[in-house]
Design an enzyme around this catalytic site. Structure first.
Site, PDB file in Angstrom:
ATOM      1  N   ASP A 155       9.206   2.570   0.586  1.00 43.18           N
ATOM      2  CA  ASP A 155       8.118   3.237   1.288  1.00 43.18           C
ATOM      3  C   ASP A 155       8.191   2.790   2.745  1.00 43.18           C
ATOM      4  O   ASP A 155       7.750   1.698   3.097  1.00 43.18           O
ATOM      5  CB  ASP A 155       6.777   2.857   0.642  1.00 43.18           C
ATOM      6  N   TYR A 162       0.849  -1.205   0.000  1.00 40.82           N
ATOM      7  CA  TYR A 162       0.000   0.000   0.000  1.00 40.82           C
ATOM      8  C   TYR A 162       0.877   1.245   0.000  1.00 40.82           C
ATOM      9  O   TYR A 162       1.797   1.354   0.816  1.00 40.82           O
ATOM     10  CB  TYR A 162      -0.893  -0.005   1.245  1.00 40.82           C
ATOM     11  N   LYS A 191       3.923   8.507   9.848  1.00 40.81           N
ATOM     12  CA  LYS A 191       3.591   7.780  11.081  1.00 40.81           C
ATOM     13  C   LYS A 191       4.558   8.029  12.244  1.00 40.81           C
ATOM     14  O   LYS A 191       4.504   9.068  12.870  1.00 40.81           O
ATOM     15  CB  LYS A 191       3.437   6.302  10.753  1.00 40.81           C
TER      16      LYS A 191
END
Ligand code: PMP
Length: 447
Positions: free
Chosen positions: A257, A157, A285
């Site tokens: 990522d 994702y 995050k």
């Protein structure tokens, strides 16, 4: 935390209920579709929850339930909820103002800390969401190579924008041949042409990637360097090294990522943990423990393209209060802290394995210390997305509901995020709840 009406032990006679949350979601649905602000908060059993406050490893919801939290904001809260040093830094910064559309010293300090810790990071630019930072990385890679095509992997994702939201969690019926997966959109309304420049490959298969890159037309390969969205899958022996070599040989930019793995698996992310350095990496995050900070970082010759034609923008980029949160978070994340969190994650893994073995539940329990994944129904750890399709999702959702009733909030996708506040006592309470949840599900024939 203060005592609350629903506080209790993990025994069945103290099962929590969520009526206030249910009512509030129903009422709020009048103003917000589904009563939520992100689709990843929808369709959670028994209801999406409404929260009042959080501290350490604990959240308090609208019903007054105290819940041990393993969502951790979907990953960011590596220091737990409301860490005192971060709150102090943010409050002090707030006194100076909110947003200047100019530079600050606190932003330079945040940039310096990122570059100091992350192996690939010679320079960095900040954004406010991982999705945006990924768009910046892709644009830089295309500008650097003069090529358009991007390779991504099935089950990975990279944010919710049209050009990357493909084959994130496709069903077996849609996904096609395992060696040549069909590109599957994940949303209605997605521009079909936005996927035209994207090739989807299976992860952890070096030969297939080498063959694809040898054609010499790929701008960038983007991947989660350790798979964390669909499961917890480590790269196979030599895989990342092989990918690195194949990218270098074909003039392809390698993008890690690290929105989940960054500042979580190690101070330098997965690239430090697995000792392979990409050209660019994206972060979010855990970089700011819950503040809206993301980053694209990498080789300076690539990052310098941002002042040579590549447009990178964002009104809220490097907002000073978020930058104060970034500095406070990164300063708190010491090697000792990573070791401590990993130790607790390992204890959680071991505890799960013991419970599932004793109570005869088929499940794979995998992880990277600070991140754990449980896959019900899997006989052995998965190597790629296709293996994860064997997970018994309905049974796991039942397990999550049973856990929630016993005061533990875990993600239905099997992920468990750990923080520094998940100490031995918290882990013990969690395992106690898990054991009782499995017992109850077995007794009622639901597992
Ligand atoms: N990449 C990865 C690996 C992610 O896990 C996420 C978020 N879960 C994103 C990108 C997107 O980040 P954001 O939600 O901040 O846009």
């Amino acid at each position: 935390m203060t005592a609350t009406p629903n506080r209790g032990t993990t025994r069945t006679n103290a099962l929590r209920t969520f009526e206030q949350s249910r009512k509030q979601i129903e009422r709020n649905s009048k103003w917000m579709p589904g009563g939520v602000s992100s689709n990843f908060r929808l369709n959670i059993a028994p209801t999406p929850l409404v929260f009042e406050r959080g501290e350490g490893a604990i959240l308090v919801d609208a019903d007054g339930n105290e819940l041990i939290d393993y969502y951790l904001g979907m990953g960011p809260m590596i220091l737990g909820h409301k860490p005192p040093a971060l709150c102090e830094a943010v409050t002090k910064q707030l006194e100076k103002g909110i947003l200047f559309a100019g530079q600050t010293e606190i932003e330079a300090e945040a940039a310096r800390l990122v570059c100091e810790r992350v192996p690939c990071a010679e320079q960095v630019r900040f954004n406010t969401s991982g999705s945006e930072a990924i768009q910046a990385a892709l644009r830089i890679a295309r500008a650097a190579t003069g090529r358009s095509r991007i390779v991504k992997f099935e089950g990975h994702y990279h944010g919710w924008f049209d050009n990357v939201l493909w084959s994130v969690a496709p069903s077996l019926a849609d996904a096609g041949d395992g060696d040549a997966p069909t590109r599957v959109p994940a949303s209605t309304g997605q521009l079909p042409e936005a996927g035209d420049a994207l090739d989807v490959l299976p992860w952890n298969d070096l030969a297939l990637l080498e063959a694809r890159l040898a054609r010499g037309d790929v701008a960038a390969v983007i991947m989660e360097p350790a798979m964390c969205n669909a499961g917890a899958i480590a790269p196979g022996e030599g895989y990342l090294e092989g990918v690195r070599a194949a990218c270098s040989a074909s003039g392809t930019i390698l993008i890690f990522d690290e929105v989940i793995t960054g500042f979580r698996l190690a101070a330098g992310g997965a690239q430090e943990r697995f000792n392979v350095t990409p050209d660019l990496a994206t972060f979010g995050k855990a970089i700011a423990n819950g503040f809206a900070v993301a980053a694209v970082a990498g080789r300076s010759d690539l990052m310098e393209l941002c002042v040579k034609g590549v447009l990178h923008g964002g009104t809220y980029n490097s907002q000073p209060i978020s930058m104060a949160a970034t500095v406070a978070t990164l300063r708190s994340l010491t090697p000792e802290l990573y070791a401590r969190i990993a130790g607790q994650g390992d204890a959680l893994q071991q505890g799960f394995k013991e419970i599932f073995s004793r109570r005869q539940v088929t499940a794979s329990v995998t992880g990277f210390g600070q991140f754990v994944h449980v896959g019900f129904g899997l006989e052995r750890p998965a190597r790629n997305y296709r293996d994860l399709l064997g997970i018994d999702k309905p049974a796991y959702v039942e397990f999550c509901q049973a856990l929630l009733a016993r005061g533990v909030r875990a993600l239905e996708r099997g992920a468990w995020f750990l923080s520094s506040e998940h100490d031995a006592a918290v882990i013990a309470r969690t395992l106690d709840a898990a054991d009782d949840a499995v017992r109850a599900l077995k007794e009622s024939g639901r597992l």
